[in-house]
Design a protein around this motif. Sequence first.
Motif, PDB file in Angstrom:
ATOM      1  N   MET A   1       2.410  -2.929  -1.115  1.00 18.50           N
ATOM      2  CA  MET A   1       1.572  -1.727  -1.226  1.00 18.50           C
ATOM      3  C   MET A   1       0.117  -2.125  -1.455  1.00 18.50           C
ATOM      4  O   MET A   1      -0.206  -2.847  -2.379  1.00 18.50           O
ATOM      5  CB  MET A   1       2.073  -0.888  -2.399  1.00 18.50           C
ATOM      6  N   PRO A   3      -3.321  -1.377  -2.727  1.00 15.97           N
ATOM      7  CA  PRO A   3      -3.920  -0.396  -3.638  1.00 15.97           C
ATOM      8  C   PRO A   3      -5.160   0.272  -3.034  1.00 15.97           C
ATOM      9  O   PRO A   3      -5.579   1.328  -3.496  1.00 15.97           O
ATOM     10  CB  PRO A   3      -4.277  -1.223  -4.863  1.00 15.97           C
ATOM     11  N   PHE A   4      -5.757  -0.324  -2.039  1.00 15.79           N
ATOM     12  CA  PHE A   4      -6.985   0.275  -1.509  1.00 15.79           C
ATOM     13  C   PHE A   4      -6.732   1.148  -0.300  1.00 15.79           C
ATOM     14  O   PHE A   4      -7.641   1.778   0.216  1.00 15.79           O
ATOM     15  CB  PHE A   4      -7.969  -0.837  -1.144  1.00 15.79           C
ATOM     16  N   SER A   6      -4.939   3.878   0.038  1.00 17.59           N
ATOM     17  CA  SER A   6      -4.789   5.324  -0.097  1.00 17.59           C
ATOM     18  C   SER A   6      -6.098   6.062   0.127  1.00 17.59           C
ATOM     19  O   SER A   6      -6.145   7.023   0.889  1.00 17.59           O
ATOM     20  CB  SER A   6      -4.248   5.643  -1.486  1.00 17.59           C
ATOM     21  N   GLY A   7      -7.138   5.601  -0.547  1.00 15.22           N
ATOM     22  CA  GLY A   7      -8.412   6.312  -0.439  1.00 15.22           C
ATOM     23  C   GLY A   7      -8.894   6.356   0.988  1.00 15.22           C
ATOM     24  O   GLY A   7      -9.283   7.402   1.508  1.00 15.22           O
ATOM     25  N   THR A   8      -8.809   5.210   1.638  1.00 17.11           N
ATOM     26  CA  THR A   8      -9.294   5.192   3.008  1.00 17.11           C
ATOM     27  C   THR A   8      -8.463   6.094   3.896  1.00 17.11           C
ATOM     28  O   THR A   8      -8.980   6.663   4.835  1.00 17.11           O
ATOM     29  CB  THR A   8      -9.281   3.764   3.575  1.00 17.11           C
ATOM     30  N   LEU A  10      -7.248   9.016   3.195  1.00 18.07           N
ATOM     31  CA  LEU A  10      -7.765  10.383   3.136  1.00 18.07           C
ATOM     32  C   LEU A  10      -9.028  10.496   3.984  1.00 18.07           C
ATOM     33  O   LEU A  10      -9.186  11.420   4.776  1.00 18.07           O
ATOM     34  CB  LEU A  10      -8.065  10.786   1.690  1.00 18.07           C
ATOM     35  N   ARG A  11      -9.878   9.494   3.815  1.00 13.38           N
ATOM     36  CA  ARG A  11     -11.093   9.466   4.628  1.00 13.38           C
ATOM     37  C   ARG A  11     -10.739   9.448   6.101  1.00 13.38           C
ATOM     38  O   ARG A  11     -11.360  10.145   6.910  1.00 13.38           O
ATOM     39  CB  ARG A  11     -11.886   8.202   4.321  1.00 13.38           C
ATOM     40  N   ASP A  47       3.769   6.808  -5.359  1.00 14.44           N
ATOM     41  CA  ASP A  47       2.485   6.116  -5.293  1.00 14.44           C
ATOM     42  C   ASP A  47       1.443   6.917  -4.520  1.00 14.44           C
ATOM     43  O   ASP A  47       0.266   6.911  -4.845  1.00 14.44           O
ATOM     44  CB  ASP A  47       2.670   4.760  -4.609  1.00 14.44           C
ATOM     45  N   HIS A  50      -0.532  11.717  -5.133  1.00 15.02           N
ATOM     46  CA  HIS A  50      -1.786  12.462  -5.330  1.00 15.02           C
ATOM     47  C   HIS A  50      -2.728  12.320  -4.153  1.00 15.02           C
ATOM     48  O   HIS A  50      -3.513  13.197  -3.863  1.00 15.02           O
ATOM     49  CB  HIS A  50      -2.436  12.156  -6.684  1.00 15.02           C
ATOM     50  N   PRO A  83      -6.012  10.776 -13.293  1.00 10.34           N
ATOM     51  CA  PRO A  83      -6.284  11.114 -11.888  1.00 10.34           C
ATOM     52  C   PRO A  83      -5.182  11.987 -11.302  1.00 10.34           C
ATOM     53  O   PRO A  83      -5.472  12.934 -10.559  1.00 10.34           O
ATOM     54  CB  PRO A  83      -6.323   9.753 -11.196  1.00 10.34           C
ATOM     55  N   GLU A  84      -3.919  11.694 -11.659  1.00 10.84           N
ATOM     56  CA  GLU A  84      -2.814  12.497 -11.136  1.00 10.84           C
ATOM     57  C   GLU A  84      -2.929  13.930 -11.620  1.00 10.84           C
ATOM     58  O   GLU A  84      -2.806  14.876 -10.849  1.00 10.84           O
ATOM     59  CB  GLU A  84      -1.459  11.920 -11.579  1.00 10.84           C
TER      60      GLU A  84
END
Lengths: 875, 166
Positions: A1, A3-4, A6-8, A10-11, A47, A50, A83-84
């Motif tokens: 997994m 960790p970086f 997820s954010g990307t 969404l972007r 994971d 959110h 954050p969740e």
Amino acid sequence: MNPFSSGTRLRDMIRAVRACKTAAEERAVIRKECAAIRAAISENDQDYRHRNLAKLMFIHMLGYPTHFGQMECLKLIAAAGFPEKRIGYLGLMLLLDERQEVLMLVTNSLKQDLNHSNQYIVGLALCALGNICSAEMARDLAPEVERLLQFRDPNIRKKAALCSIRIIKKVPDLAENFLNAAASLLKEKHHGVLITGVQLCTDLCRVSEEALEYFRKKCTESMVKLLKEVVNSPYMPEYDIAGIADPFLHIRLLRFLRVLGQGDADASDLMNDILAQVATKTESNKNAGNAILYECVETIMSIEDNSGLRVLAINILGRFLSNRDNNIRYVALNMLMKAITVDGQAVQRHRVTILECVKDNDASIRKRALELVYLLVNDTNVMPLVKELIEYLEVSDQDFKGELTAKICSIVEKFSPEKIWYIDQMLKVLSEAGNFVKAEVWHALIVVISNASDLHGYTVRSLYRAFQTSSEQESLVQVAVWCIGEYGEMLVNNVGMLNIEDPITVTESDAVDIIEIAIKRHSSDLTTQAMCLIALLKLSCRFPSCSQRIQEIIVQLKGSLLLELQQRSIEFSSIIEKHQNIRSTLVERMPVLDEATYSGKRAGSLPATGPTSNAASLNLPNGVAKPSAAPLIDLLDLSSDDVPAPSSSGGDFLQDLLGVDLSQAASLSGTSQAPKSGTDVLLDLLSIGSPPAQSSTSTADILSPGQDNTSVSTLQRISSPSSLSAQGSSPAQAAPMMDLLDGFSSSLPVAGNGLTYPSIVAFESNSLRINFDFSKTPGNPQATLIQAKFSNSSPNVYTDFIFQAAVPKFLQLHLDPASGNTLPASGNGSITQSLRVTNNQHGKKPLVMRIRIAYKVNGKDTLEEGQINNFPRDL
Amino acid sequence: MIKAVLVINDKGKPRLSKFYEFQPPEKQQELIRSVYGVLCSRPENVSNFVQSNQLFGLDSRLVYKTFATLYFVFIFDSSENELAMLDLMQVFVETLDKCFSNVCELDIVFNFSKVHTILDEIILGGQVLETSSTEIMKAVDEISRLEKASNAMTLVPKSIATWQSR
């Protein structure tokens, strides 16, 4: 997994959505994302939970369904991490609402979070609760929120205050629990808490009488003091907006004072001084300052009477009106509209400025100003105001003219001091914006003219002059044509010359010229042309020297494609040719129209057109009430012009006029039908061959020609006028040729059998036609069974045919299923549908129905709408 | 009470929508569309207020303001002062500006959850919560700090990497 990742991701999704060129592409991207999210949900993936919810919020904003993510919100809220929880609560507020059962499950999590040791989590919970709290949650969680009102951190206190507002709005009974805590918020120094605290107290007063009393007694003085402090406070950079210290707190306090002062003279007294201070000291060159002034004005207007302050307040509004900012003028006009009921005199003083606003560039300001002017008009200022408005009419925007015209006409009718002024102003309006004048307005003008016998000559000469310059204004032409037809000889001979007039020289042939121009104009509509024909017939008798020429003009319309014109043309030329002996009696001047009955009818017939036309009753002071000599015939004469108008809405007014009059005909048959030679002949003529002896039913014959059989066409009837002596009064099927006149037969209940009613053509458009047949069950007079029959005369088949109907409250309507939903072309078949209507006001109000018909022609959706007013009266 | 806050771009795409009175999702979209329809046909140099009774029911007022490519729209009832709402909108935009230093449409698109957080610090349940952009910034910064801290601790996938990447 990773960790970086997820954010990307969404972007990435947002990028992908933004890159879509078409809606279809966007849908595809969203569908893919939703599928992935659903899969993740069913795998109970923790994971990415959110991140997925964040995506769902974005998807929700774009308008796609996201209900499948609702449970994910709850899971995130129950998670431990900040954050969740944050995303979970955001999702809760956006994706869920108070009506969903799922929400029940969140109460416990909320309760825990409200007691959380991390104040930011408490803040999140308060925020969510304030947004979506339901009544049950309010009851469950009120103690927590109440406790948080005393929390050490001001951020939590202010959130708890707003949350309490939501709670007491949902469950007003809880208000008393919050009283003490709310009152202590008012002693705060922190501005944010003060704003919310004042708001909480205001809302407490709204939901609870007890709270209002409590705050009025305990807090009025301290609030006045607080406002004083705020007004005189030194500069506070963080709450400063455009140089004004904390305008929001000002406004909240002023609003709270308003609630306290309303209906309580003592409380109002206490706040007079500070209100005066705010009203005079606040700077008015910035929006924030004006917002405070505006609020202050509203408070002054609402609290108990203090005339000095009110004048001050209205003067502030007057100043607003000359402000350069559109917004300020807009709110000022809104407020003046309210103030006019409180202190009309003070508002009157700003009339000139208000009138300037009617000419504003901003349409919404113009509209408001015009409404305000309308409210300001009274007997003393009507003349200058109307003068200004008419002058402005000349230069106003096209799209504003309609509204302006309607208002001017309404003002003129309502406040006219004398008839000559009324006629003058109306002629000005007609020449300036005649195309915007509604039919009922110029009809009213004609009624007034016909009643002002000493002004006939003056009016017809003014109209003649106006016609020379403004012949493009339809309604001016119509009024002119009518008047020349009636009073042509006064025009030629300068009869009834007033001192103010210059004599004009008009020959008989000049007058006929006018009518000829009018009848030949391309833009003339059917009504105008039909009116012209009548005017010509009248003139042929009044101007014998022009008789020959007139006949030539009339004859030209023999070939008109419009049945009505053709018929009239043929009839009138035969009158001129063959019936010299009766012609003069036939075309006698119209008997005076009765103003009282007319205006009563107008008021009754136009209930829903708003204050403008309701106010427009004709009460001219020097109107001589003439006895109503045979109004029926006059009206027929005037309005039969409109008979062929096929649209069901266009001829509304005239139909109505007729409708009402016909009912009179029934009751007044004795008076109105008294056989007077001239009129009777005309009647006979129009009734196409019914025996003249039939005095009281002859009207019926005119108006129910549909009662005979299809075989006889109109033209044949005219040529053989005696063939129709045996018109039965049984409601037979209407003949297509006679549909034109059918609308009228409805108003004539057939005497005799109480349970049969004539069928009506309820609606008719270019190709679609709806017939209604009526029947009643004996013993239940309120209920009516209507058989609707739809037919389609166009060459195209109508598919997916749906008929819908709506009725006012006093009626109940039940629609049975239709016999089909395909309507064959060219009248080769029909759809039937039965309707059951129950009239709770049976005998008091007639049936009325709004209808909408939807169908497809060659696959294209078509929608037609209409209103049915021509039901038989006693259904 | 404030009924809704909308941010719509000049093409009619919603960039932020927050309804404080319950509206079903389909109705929300319809309202956004009709508000956009009204706004894009407004001429320049007219007032910022629009009659919105047909859209949002009786007693509703609409204030809008254009910032670059975005329409900011507040819908509220008669218990709020129209002119003050304009100032509140100013506070909102100023705060966004401080947060994103020279905010533009893209910032709002990619950071919509942060924008929501900011809005939640200004308006709560349709009531004005805070009007000082300094105070609002303080609260938002605290939340970001917390978020960052817990992310660093747990190494959980970051919900909004953009927050930290700025």
